[in-house]
Write a protein that holds these residues in place. Structure first.
Motif, PDB file in Angstrom:
ATOM      1  N   ALA A  96       0.783  -1.108  -0.154  1.00  0.00           N
ATOM      2  CA  ALA A  96       0.177   0.050  -0.156  1.00  0.00           C
ATOM      3  C   ALA A  96       0.787   1.364   0.288  1.00  0.00           C
ATOM      4  O   ALA A  96       1.643   1.540   1.012  1.00  0.00           O
ATOM      5  N   LEU A  97       1.017   2.010  -1.250  1.00  0.00           N
ATOM      6  CA  LEU A  97       1.892   3.201  -1.127  1.00  0.00           C
ATOM      7  C   LEU A  97       0.984   4.240  -0.638  1.00  0.00           C
ATOM      8  O   LEU A  97       0.055   4.642  -0.971  1.00  0.00           O
ATOM      9  N   SER A  98       1.912   5.056  -0.045  1.00  0.00           N
ATOM     10  CA  SER A  98       1.625   6.529   0.400  1.00  0.00           C
ATOM     11  C   SER A  98       1.256   7.458  -0.643  1.00  0.00           C
ATOM     12  O   SER A  98       1.731   7.197  -1.663  1.00  0.00           O
ATOM     13  N   LYS A  99       0.270   8.271  -0.424  1.00  0.00           N
ATOM     14  CA  LYS A  99       0.082   9.231  -1.498  1.00  0.00           C
ATOM     15  C   LYS A  99       1.299  10.200  -1.826  1.00  0.00           C
ATOM     16  O   LYS A  99       2.137  10.457  -1.115  1.00  0.00           O
ATOM     17  N   ASN A 100       1.536  10.112  -3.261  1.00  0.00           N
ATOM     18  CA  ASN A 100       2.432  10.897  -3.728  1.00  0.00           C
ATOM     19  C   ASN A 100       2.328  11.639  -4.898  1.00  0.00           C
ATOM     20  O   ASN A 100       1.078  11.638  -5.513  1.00  0.00           O
ATOM     21  N   LYS A 101       3.248  12.075  -5.760  1.00  0.00           N
ATOM     22  CA  LYS A 101       3.057  12.882  -7.068  1.00  0.00           C
ATOM     23  C   LYS A 101       2.462  11.934  -7.860  1.00  0.00           C
ATOM     24  O   LYS A 101       1.416  12.179  -8.545  1.00  0.00           O
ATOM     25  N   ALA A 102       3.012  10.743  -8.106  1.00  0.00           N
ATOM     26  CA  ALA A 102       2.401   9.708  -8.871  1.00  0.00           C
ATOM     27  C   ALA A 102       1.006   9.219  -8.705  1.00  0.00           C
ATOM     28  O   ALA A 102       0.334   8.829  -9.192  1.00  0.00           O
ATOM     29  N   TYR A 103       0.722   9.055  -7.262  1.00  0.00           N
ATOM     30  CA  TYR A 103      -0.523   8.434  -6.719  1.00  0.00           C
ATOM     31  C   TYR A 103      -0.935   9.325  -5.729  1.00  0.00           C
ATOM     32  O   TYR A 103      -0.634   9.293  -4.505  1.00  0.00           O
ATOM     33  N   PRO A 104      -1.728  10.443  -6.194  1.00  0.00           N
ATOM     34  CA  PRO A 104      -2.148  11.571  -5.099  1.00  0.00           C
ATOM     35  C   PRO A 104      -3.276  10.820  -4.344  1.00  0.00           C
ATOM     36  O   PRO A 104      -3.542  11.578  -3.162  1.00  0.00           O
TER      37      PRO A 104
ATOM     38  N   GLU B 258      -6.314   8.369   0.872  1.00  0.00           N
ATOM     39  CA  GLU B 258      -5.251   7.496   1.170  1.00  0.00           C
ATOM     40  C   GLU B 258      -5.713   6.158   0.811  1.00  0.00           C
ATOM     41  O   GLU B 258      -6.959   5.522   1.132  1.00  0.00           O
ATOM     42  N   VAL B 259      -4.974   5.357   0.595  1.00  0.00           N
ATOM     43  CA  VAL B 259      -4.741   3.701   0.519  1.00  0.00           C
ATOM     44  C   VAL B 259      -4.001   3.132   1.843  1.00  0.00           C
ATOM     45  O   VAL B 259      -2.714   3.715   1.872  1.00  0.00           O
ATOM     46  N   ASN B 260      -4.396   2.825   2.737  1.00  0.00           N
ATOM     47  CA  ASN B 260      -3.812   2.457   4.108  1.00  0.00           C
ATOM     48  C   ASN B 260      -3.686   0.969   4.310  1.00  0.00           C
ATOM     49  O   ASN B 260      -2.875   0.476   5.124  1.00  0.00           O
ATOM     50  N   THR B 261      -4.367   0.064   3.520  1.00  0.00           N
ATOM     51  CA  THR B 261      -4.377  -1.510   3.762  1.00  0.00           C
ATOM     52  C   THR B 261      -4.248  -2.303   2.580  1.00  0.00           C
ATOM     53  O   THR B 261      -4.912  -1.679   1.537  1.00  0.00           O
ATOM     54  N   VAL B 262      -3.082  -3.094   2.664  1.00  0.00           N
ATOM     55  CA  VAL B 262      -3.313  -4.103   1.633  1.00  0.00           C
ATOM     56  C   VAL B 262      -3.320  -5.501   2.301  1.00  0.00           C
ATOM     57  O   VAL B 262      -2.737  -5.681   3.202  1.00  0.00           O
ATOM     58  N   GLN B 263      -4.076  -6.543   1.632  1.00  0.00           N
ATOM     59  CA  GLN B 263      -4.019  -7.850   2.017  1.00  0.00           C
ATOM     60  C   GLN B 263      -4.334  -8.641   0.936  1.00  0.00           C
ATOM     61  O   GLN B 263      -4.963  -8.397   0.036  1.00  0.00           O
ATOM     62  N   PRO B 264      -3.324  -9.649   0.802  1.00  0.00           N
ATOM     63  CA  PRO B 264      -3.384 -10.658  -0.538  1.00  0.00           C
ATOM     64  C   PRO B 264      -4.674 -11.718   0.095  1.00  0.00           C
ATOM     65  O   PRO B 264      -4.785 -12.016   0.975  1.00  0.00           O
ATOM     66  N   LEU B 265      -5.524 -11.837  -1.026  1.00  0.00           N
ATOM     67  CA  LEU B 265      -6.474 -12.751  -0.903  1.00  0.00           C
ATOM     68  C   LEU B 265      -6.591 -13.937  -1.796  1.00  0.00           C
ATOM     69  O   LEU B 265      -5.719 -13.898  -2.639  1.00  0.00           O
ATOM     70  N   ASP B 266      -7.299 -14.824  -1.517  1.00  0.00           N
ATOM     71  CA  ASP B 266      -7.248 -15.987  -2.623  1.00  0.00           C
ATOM     72  C   ASP B 266      -7.744 -15.417  -4.145  1.00  0.00           C
ATOM     73  O   ASP B 266      -8.520 -14.686  -4.125  1.00  0.00           O
ATOM     74  N   GLY B 267      -7.327 -16.517  -4.870  1.00  0.00           N
ATOM     75  CA  GLY B 267      -7.594 -16.054  -6.343  1.00  0.00           C
ATOM     76  C   GLY B 267      -6.946 -14.879  -6.942  1.00  0.00           C
ATOM     77  O   GLY B 267      -7.149 -14.188  -7.730  1.00  0.00           O
ATOM     78  N   GLY B 268      -5.831 -14.222  -6.137  1.00  0.00           N
ATOM     79  CA  GLY B 268      -4.882 -13.065  -6.570  1.00  0.00           C
ATOM     80  C   GLY B 268      -5.638 -11.723  -6.335  1.00  0.00           C
ATOM     81  O   GLY B 268      -5.233 -10.707  -6.829  1.00  0.00           O
ATOM     82  N   ARG B 269      -6.989 -11.930  -5.512  1.00  0.00           N
ATOM     83  CA  ARG B 269      -7.632 -10.460  -5.126  1.00  0.00           C
ATOM     84  C   ARG B 269      -6.830  -9.852  -4.188  1.00  0.00           C
ATOM     85  O   ARG B 269      -5.887 -10.368  -3.232  1.00  0.00           O
ATOM     86  N   VAL B 270      -7.024  -8.502  -4.067  1.00  0.00           N
ATOM     87  CA  VAL B 270      -6.283  -7.760  -3.199  1.00  0.00           C
ATOM     88  C   VAL B 270      -7.318  -6.919  -2.299  1.00  0.00           C
ATOM     89  O   VAL B 270      -8.408  -6.444  -3.014  1.00  0.00           O
ATOM     90  N   LEU B 271      -7.291  -7.099  -0.928  1.00  0.00           N
ATOM     91  CA  LEU B 271      -8.015  -6.019  -0.149  1.00  0.00           C
ATOM     92  C   LEU B 271      -7.187  -4.976   0.160  1.00  0.00           C
ATOM     93  O   LEU B 271      -6.005  -4.781   0.242  1.00  0.00           O
ATOM     94  N   LEU B 272      -8.132  -3.862  -0.062  1.00  0.00           N
ATOM     95  CA  LEU B 272      -7.378  -2.285   0.315  1.00  0.00           C
ATOM     96  C   LEU B 272      -8.474  -1.661   0.889  1.00  0.00           C
ATOM     97  O   LEU B 272      -9.561  -2.044   0.813  1.00  0.00           O
ATOM     98  N   THR B 273      -8.132  -0.603   1.726  1.00  0.00           N
ATOM     99  CA  THR B 273      -8.981   0.568   2.225  1.00  0.00           C
ATOM    100  C   THR B 273      -8.631   1.774   1.616  1.00  0.00           C
ATOM    101  O   THR B 273      -7.454   2.135   1.353  1.00  0.00           O
ATOM    102  N   GLU B 274      -9.829   2.551   1.677  1.00  0.00           N
ATOM    103  CA  GLU B 274      -9.716   3.781   1.185  1.00  0.00           C
ATOM    104  C   GLU B 274     -10.292   4.786   2.223  1.00  0.00           C
ATOM    105  O   GLU B 274     -11.186   4.517   2.666  1.00  0.00           O
TER     106      GLU B 274
END
Length: 301
Positions: free
Chosen positions: A69-77, A100-116
């Motif tokens: 989960a990348l912090s907000k920056n110029k490339a990813y505001p 912001e995106v503050n969470t990532v978690q790998p899930l089954d089937g290649g899915r990704v969990l994230l929080t906004e």
């Protein structure tokens, strides 16, 4: 002469109980660290991989790739969730659409969990094609986006465990956003882990403490700086319960020469620490094995 014999006897006894004489190897850990600096460290504290961007959360995946989960920056505001290989090539990307995106978690089937975080705080499950598959609205305050949520995790039962910082509560949501369980915390919760026994382990940031509560929300264990020599906890953000029952705690506000990671036993004995010369502390982390692979079923840490 008596004093000399006593001295030698004391030396002999101290050697007898030392880890070396008992044949016990000192504890070592490889780990991945996220924060102002994103890197993987081997068991000797040497960085074996770095990424040139600040991160909030991250995982070494079974195939060796890295989910961040990348912090907000110029490339990813609005921040982002990315999967990169060891050469830094981006293999997957989801650009955040809010603050912001503050969470990532790998899930089954290649899915990704994230929080906004933002005016519409939510959890998202995103497919390998970058499309949103599941959206879960969160009941969180909106006056401070940065302090809405942190290390949310999907549970084996299909629900979602969400620490909500400024609200000082950890909530379990179902896929429709209904709150099924919650517990108030003594300070802002940053990481929450549902343990195999049904208890929940919670890191409480600037409270410099970690608590464990049972299914009824009753506290059954806690560790604070008052329990530990030299008060090593400095912003207890990330935590991880190891297979041996020990708990590792990060110190996000630690700086150069200060303790960044501390491993404690159930009876609150320090058995391992990590200190380095980096100016930045560690936001969150993942303890790895000697080959820098995930520890067992650490998907739900």
């Amino acid at each position: 002469m008596t004093r000399s014999i006593s001295t030698y006897l004391g030396l002999f006894l101290s050697l007898l109980v030392s880890p070396i004489c008992r044949g016990v190897e000192p504890i070592k850990h490889a780990f991945m660290a996220t924060g102002n600096e994103t890197f993987i460290s081997d068991e000797n504290g040497k960085a074996t991989w770095t990424y040139p961007a600040s991160s909030r959360d991250g995982w070494v995946l079974a195939d060796g790739h890295i989910l961040l989960a990348l912090s907000k920056n110029k490339a990813y505001p609005g921040g982002a969730a990315v999967v990169v290989d060891r050469a830094g090539k981006t293999l997957f990307e989801f650009k955040g659409t809010q603050a912001e995106v503050n969470t990532v978690q790998p899930l089954d089937g290649g899915r990704v969990l994230l929080t906004e975080a933002g005016n519409h705080p939510r959890l998202l499950e995103v497919g390998t094609d970058g499309k949103v598959v599941v959206e879960v609205p969160l009941q969180a305050q909106t006056k401070d986006h940065h302090l809405q949520t942190r290390m949310a995790r999907k549970l084996p039962n299909g629900n979602y465990l969400v620490p909500q910082l400024l609200d000082r509560v950890v909530r379990e949501y179902d896929a429709k956003g209904k709150v099924l369980w919650e517990v108030k915390t003594p300070h802002m919760p940053f990481t929450a882990i549902r343990l195999d026994n049904g208890n929940t382990l919670i890191g409480c940031t600037l409270g410099n403490l970690v608590i464990e509560v049972d299914a009824k929300g009753t506290e059954v264990w806690r560790v604070t700086n008052d329990d530990l020599p030299n008060k090593p906890i400095n912003d207890a953000c990330g935590i991880q319960r190891l297979p041996n029952g020990n708990t590792v705690i990060t110190s996000h506000h630690a700086t150069s020469g200060q303790t960044k990671l501390t491993e404690v036993t159930r009876d609150k004995k320090i058995v391992w620490t990590h200190t380095d010369a980096r100016k930045s502390g560690i936001h969150h982390f993942q303890i790895l094995d000697a080959a820098e692979k995930p520890l067992g079923t650490a998907q739900y840490r």
